[in-house]
Design a protein around this motif. Structure first.
Motif, mmCIF file in Angstrom:
data_model
loop_
_atom_site.group_PDB
_atom_site.id
_atom_site.type_symbol
_atom_site.label_atom_id
_atom_site.label_comp_id
_atom_site.label_asym_id
_atom_site.label_seq_id
_atom_site.Cartn_x
_atom_site.Cartn_y
_atom_site.Cartn_z
ATOM 1 N N LYS A 88 -47.407 71.621 17.280
ATOM 2 C CA LYS A 88 -46.163 72.244 16.809
ATOM 3 C C LYS A 88 -46.385 73.177 15.611
ATOM 4 N N GLY A 89 -47.549 73.059 14.957
ATOM 5 C CA GLY A 89 -47.925 74.029 13.941
ATOM 6 C C GLY A 89 -47.162 73.980 12.635
ATOM 7 N N LEU A 90 -46.726 72.791 12.208
ATOM 8 C CA LEU A 90 -45.986 72.695 10.957
ATOM 9 C C LEU A 90 -46.806 73.202 9.772
ATOM 10 N N HIS A 91 -48.098 72.934 9.756
ATOM 11 C CA HIS A 91 -48.917 73.374 8.625
ATOM 12 C C HIS A 91 -48.885 74.891 8.468
ATOM 13 N N LEU A 92 -48.767 75.611 9.575
ATOM 14 C CA LEU A 92 -48.671 77.072 9.515
ATOM 15 C C LEU A 92 -47.329 77.505 8.938
ATOM 16 N N ALA A 93 -46.267 76.786 9.322
ATOM 17 C CA ALA A 93 -44.944 77.088 8.767
ATOM 18 C C ALA A 93 -44.916 76.841 7.267
ATOM 19 N N MET A 94 -45.596 75.786 6.821
ATOM 20 C CA MET A 94 -45.636 75.487 5.384
ATOM 21 C C MET A 94 -46.377 76.579 4.629
ATOM 22 N N ASP A 95 -47.475 77.071 5.203
ATOM 23 C CA ASP A 95 -48.217 78.157 4.559
ATOM 24 C C ASP A 95 -47.380 79.431 4.528
ATOM 25 N N ALA A 96 -46.643 79.695 5.610
ATOM 26 C CA ALA A 96 -45.811 80.897 5.663
ATOM 27 C C ALA A 96 -44.692 80.828 4.633
ATOM 28 N N PRO A 121 -31.224 79.502 -1.350
ATOM 29 C CA PRO A 121 -31.778 79.706 0.006
ATOM 30 C C PRO A 121 -33.018 78.861 0.255
ATOM 31 N N TYR A 122 -33.162 78.438 1.497
ATOM 32 C CA TYR A 122 -34.339 77.668 1.896
ATOM 33 C C TYR A 122 -34.582 77.868 3.395
ATOM 34 N N LEU A 123 -35.751 77.504 3.838
ATOM 35 C CA LEU A 123 -36.122 77.530 5.250
ATOM 36 C C LEU A 123 -36.107 76.102 5.793
ATOM 37 N N VAL A 124 -35.979 75.989 7.122
ATOM 38 C CA VAL A 124 -35.971 74.675 7.777
ATOM 39 C C VAL A 124 -36.977 74.667 8.922
ATOM 40 N N TRP A 125 -37.722 73.598 9.022
ATOM 41 C CA TRP A 125 -38.578 73.328 10.184
ATOM 42 C C TRP A 125 -38.231 71.929 10.665
ATOM 43 N N TYR A 126 -38.006 71.773 11.976
ATOM 44 C CA TYR A 126 -37.716 70.431 12.481
ATOM 45 C C TYR A 126 -38.322 70.246 13.862
ATOM 46 N N GLY A 127 -38.727 69.012 14.154
ATOM 47 C CA GLY A 127 -39.355 68.686 15.429
ATOM 48 C C GLY A 127 -40.359 67.563 15.244
ATOM 49 N N ARG A 128 -41.083 67.272 16.320
ATOM 50 C CA ARG A 128 -42.140 66.256 16.233
ATOM 51 C C ARG A 128 -43.289 66.807 15.393
ATOM 52 N N ILE A 129 -43.740 66.017 14.442
ATOM 53 C CA ILE A 129 -44.819 66.471 13.562
ATOM 54 C C ILE A 129 -46.152 66.092 14.204
ATOM 55 N N VAL A 130 -46.665 67.030 14.990
ATOM 56 C CA VAL A 130 -47.930 66.892 15.715
ATOM 57 C C VAL A 130 -48.648 68.240 15.613
ATOM 58 N N PRO A 131 -49.974 68.277 15.775
ATOM 59 C CA PRO A 131 -50.716 69.529 15.552
ATOM 60 C C PRO A 131 -50.219 70.708 16.385
ATOM 61 N N VAL A 140 -44.006 83.552 1.495
ATOM 62 C CA VAL A 140 -42.803 84.359 1.239
ATOM 63 C C VAL A 140 -42.009 83.846 0.044
ATOM 64 N N GLY A 141 -42.427 82.708 -0.520
ATOM 65 C CA GLY A 141 -41.801 82.225 -1.741
ATOM 66 C C GLY A 141 -40.468 81.535 -1.545
ATOM 67 N N LEU A 142 -40.251 80.929 -0.367
ATOM 68 C CA LEU A 142 -39.023 80.181 -0.121
ATOM 69 C C LEU A 142 -39.361 78.714 0.138
ATOM 70 N N PRO A 143 -38.549 77.788 -0.396
ATOM 71 C CA PRO A 143 -38.807 76.366 -0.136
ATOM 72 C C PRO A 143 -38.530 76.021 1.320
ATOM 73 N N LEU A 144 -39.290 75.075 1.843
ATOM 74 C CA LEU A 144 -39.164 74.641 3.231
ATOM 75 C C LEU A 144 -38.733 73.176 3.274
ATOM 76 N N ARG A 145 -37.651 72.914 4.017
ATOM 77 C CA ARG A 145 -37.209 71.537 4.237
ATOM 78 C C ARG A 145 -37.643 71.121 5.636
ATOM 79 N N ILE A 146 -38.285 69.970 5.728
ATOM 80 C CA ILE A 146 -38.933 69.525 6.963
ATOM 81 C C ILE A 146 -38.264 68.252 7.450
ATOM 82 N N ALA A 147 -37.976 68.197 8.761
ATOM 83 C CA ALA A 147 -37.390 66.995 9.350
ATOM 84 C C ALA A 147 -38.049 66.703 10.681
ATOM 85 N N GLY A 148 -38.255 65.413 10.947
ATOM 86 C CA GLY A 148 -38.814 65.024 12.239
ATOM 87 C C GLY A 148 -39.725 63.816 12.109
#
Length: 251
Positions: free
Chosen positions: A195-203, A183-193, A207-215
């Motif tokens: 959009k809050g990607l840094h918050l998703a990475m901390d979350a 299992p893993y989490l996904v975040w995708y979109g424009r990487i700009v402040p 919770v102890g799940l890897p996050l795959r990032i695209a954008g």
């Protein structure tokens, strides 16, 4: 029907998509054409020519000058492009205009058109677009929100005529009945402040799940200072992915 679609001008309407608005506009134009409609897409010069493209401007997010000067140039490029387009539409024989531009001029000039126009609101109100909507006072112009949340945020400006969620092409974004074994989490979109990607990475780490990032990393300083230090075992950057590859990762 003869349908004109007005795009925003910051990024091309082409793969790999800069974000959700580009994806929405691309899919809308493509699927309407597949259904037999005569579609003209008013967009930037590097947009997909197979969408019935009529280029009205170069991409305004691509700048070769300083930030403040680039912002001024982008403003006047967009203003001139939309003003010229709206004036030309007064004498063209479209059955309907669909507006995805997020710009004040198309909405404020809608009452000058001989054909009806539908504007899709993809964002909460911001000053320029809000002023354009307030100036638009015509029964020939409908406002649609992409969610009930967006409709509530626009209620103090004007009640929207409908809520129509963004659609996807199920042939290209197919349902996957079984999840990945790991299992893993996904975040995708424009990487700009904003959009809050840094918050998703901390979350994800919390919770102890890897996050795959695209954008696309549109803000280099934000990516360098906030995103890169958080990459590692808990977060992996996949790059700016093609639509089919992104659909597979999300599926």
């Amino acid at each position: 029907m003869r349908i004109g679609i007005i795009s925003h001008l910051k990024h091309p309407i082409a793969e790999p998509f800069a974000g959700g608005l580009e994806t929405h506009t691309f899919q809308l134009a493509r699927m309407l054409r597949q259904r037999g409609h005569d579609v003209t897409l008013f967009a930037t010069v590097r947009s997909d020519p197979d969408l019935g493209l009529e280029a009205i401007c170069s991409e305004t997010a691509i700048a070769e000058v300083g930030l403040s000067e680039a912002s001024d140039i982008a403003f006047f490029r967009e203003h001139h492009a939309y003003l010229s387009l709206m004036n030309s539409l007064r004498t063209r024989d479209f059955d309907i205009i669909q507006n995805n531009s997020l710009h004040y001029l198309p909405v404020s000039m809608a009452d000058a058109l001989p054909m009806p126009m539908v504007t899709t609101l993809h964002t909460p109100p911001f000053c320029w677009l809000e002023s354009g909507v307030r100036l638009s006072d015509t029964t020939n112009h409908a406002l649609v929100g992409v969610s009930h949340s967006i409709a509530r945020q626009w209620a103090h400006v004007r009640s929207l005529d409908a809520v129509i969620p963004n659609g996807i092409d199920l042939n290209k974004f197919a349902f996957r009945p079984f999840a990945d074994a790991d299992p893993y989490l996904v975040w995708y979109g424009r990487i700009v402040p904003e959009k809050g990607l840094h918050l998703a990475m901390d979350a994800a780490r919390h919770v102890g799940l890897p996050l795959r990032i695209a954008g696309p990393a549109h803000d280099e300083a934000y990516f360098r200072d906030e995103i890169q230090p958080r990459l590692g075992v808990h977060a992996r950057y996949e790059g700016h992915m093609a639509h089919a590859d992104l659909a597979n990762v999300i599926g």
